[in-house]
Design an enzyme around this catalytic site. Sequence first.
Site, mmCIF file in Angstrom:
data_model
loop_
_atom_site.group_PDB
_atom_site.id
_atom_site.type_symbol
_atom_site.label_atom_id
_atom_site.label_comp_id
_atom_site.label_asym_id
_atom_site.label_seq_id
_atom_site.Cartn_x
_atom_site.Cartn_y
_atom_site.Cartn_z
ATOM 1 N N SER A 178 -8.203 -11.782 -1.303
ATOM 2 C CA SER A 178 -7.831 -11.481 0.223
ATOM 3 C C SER A 178 -8.584 -10.720 0.869
ATOM 4 O O SER A 178 -8.202 -10.218 2.049
ATOM 5 C CB SER A 178 -6.382 -11.277 0.250
ATOM 6 O OG SER A 178 -6.019 -9.935 -0.558
ATOM 7 N N GLU A 226 -4.026 -7.830 -9.449
ATOM 8 C CA GLU A 226 -4.658 -7.610 -8.317
ATOM 9 C C GLU A 226 -5.961 -7.656 -8.237
ATOM 10 O O GLU A 226 -6.663 -7.981 -7.173
ATOM 11 C CB GLU A 226 -4.038 -6.345 -7.787
ATOM 12 C CG GLU A 226 -2.640 -6.089 -7.305
ATOM 13 C CD GLU A 226 -2.113 -6.910 -6.075
ATOM 14 O OE1 GLU A 226 -2.976 -7.369 -5.547
ATOM 15 O OE2 GLU A 226 -1.013 -6.916 -5.801
ATOM 16 N N HIS A 269 -1.669 -14.184 -3.790
ATOM 17 C CA HIS A 269 -0.916 -14.311 -4.967
ATOM 18 C C HIS A 269 -0.422 -15.801 -5.377
ATOM 19 O O HIS A 269 -0.408 -15.950 -6.586
ATOM 20 C CB HIS A 269 0.248 -13.592 -4.705
ATOM 21 C CG HIS A 269 -0.115 -11.949 -4.887
ATOM 22 N ND1 HIS A 269 -0.232 -11.470 -6.229
ATOM 23 C CD2 HIS A 269 -0.262 -10.916 -3.985
ATOM 24 C CE1 HIS A 269 -0.623 -10.070 -6.074
ATOM 25 N NE2 HIS A 269 -0.515 -9.870 -4.979
ATOM 26 N N HIS A 324 -2.382 -11.530 2.558
ATOM 27 C CA HIS A 324 -2.321 -11.271 1.239
ATOM 28 C C HIS A 324 -1.497 -11.631 0.018
ATOM 29 O O HIS A 324 -1.841 -12.302 -1.075
ATOM 30 C CB HIS A 324 -2.410 -9.605 0.986
ATOM 31 C CG HIS A 324 -2.146 -9.147 -0.390
ATOM 32 N ND1 HIS A 324 -3.316 -8.921 -1.270
ATOM 33 C CD2 HIS A 324 -1.128 -8.720 -1.164
ATOM 34 C CE1 HIS A 324 -2.978 -8.488 -2.560
ATOM 35 N NE2 HIS A 324 -1.514 -8.390 -2.554
HETATM 36 CO CO CO Z 1 -0.477 -7.790 -3.998
#
Ligand code: CO
Length: 300
Positions: free
Chosen positions: A206, A187, A144, A139
Amino acid sequence: MSTPNPAQPRRLENLHTDKGKVPVYATGVVDQDWAGYTAEDHATWATLFERQRKLLVGRASAEFLRAQDAMGMTPDRIPRYTDLNAVLEPATGWRLIGVEGLLPELDFFEHLANRRFPVTWWIRRPDQIDYIEEPDLFHDLFGHVPLLMNPVFADYMAAYGRGGVKAHAIGADALQNLTRLYWYTVEFGLIREAGELRIYGSGIVSSSGESVHSLESPAPNRIGFDLERIMRTRYRIDTYQKTYFVIDSFEQLMAATEPDFTPIYARLAEQDSIPAGTVLDTDHAYQRGTGEGWSTEGDV
Ligand code: CO
Ligand code: PHE
């Protein structure tokens, strides 16, 4: 100072908060013990990487895909943070640091404000391929890190960190308003590119299920970005989002968050929060969700 990582992440405690049980880990920076990854760890990375890249071509923001390519992330093995930093630091001044997992909020904000992005060093187990309830290496790194190559988004993340330090000092309500902004942009954000919706949020890119759901399901709302509206909106941490917010560009995001939030926090303190699935008359709704499959409780 950094210390080598132990075989297992060091969970310090579970905090019981309004978000339910949140794990909090040791706050120290740890080395990525790259030689310690097993063949199974590398295979998990490869499986997830290949599956997501297939899904994301044509779904993720072109900027995300370009940035990921530019960083030199490949499926064949878990990337070394030092290799990624050799590309990332000269590009935007950001640097990856290894951590055990979720950090207390203030530590996290201070890292961001100083252009350090904390990346969880461990990767999920094979039985967690489809879903894991807390951030792991896949993730953090796949989701990110790529957009930190984008100069505008890189500045946004650092500004967010400084804003977080400030909100933390103001109080719990301000922090909650700011956390919602992170949730619905960093997010779970969508972006309009060439007239079509694309994904840029890390929580979506993700996740194989949400990569499809966020764009193609009739269930969720898809609403134009509106700063104060987002800061009032509750969210889901255990199901797909009921609402996604759509930006027109990273420049729009940067410009909207430039002003001092202090008077905004004061204004929001007088207003009710908005449930995750609500559409307001004042919203610019690209899509009003059917609400199919929504659970009625559990917004945080
Ligand atoms: Co995150
Ligand atoms: N401008 C915000 C403040 O004054 C800080 C911020 C910047 C917050 C970017 C989020 C994103 O608090």
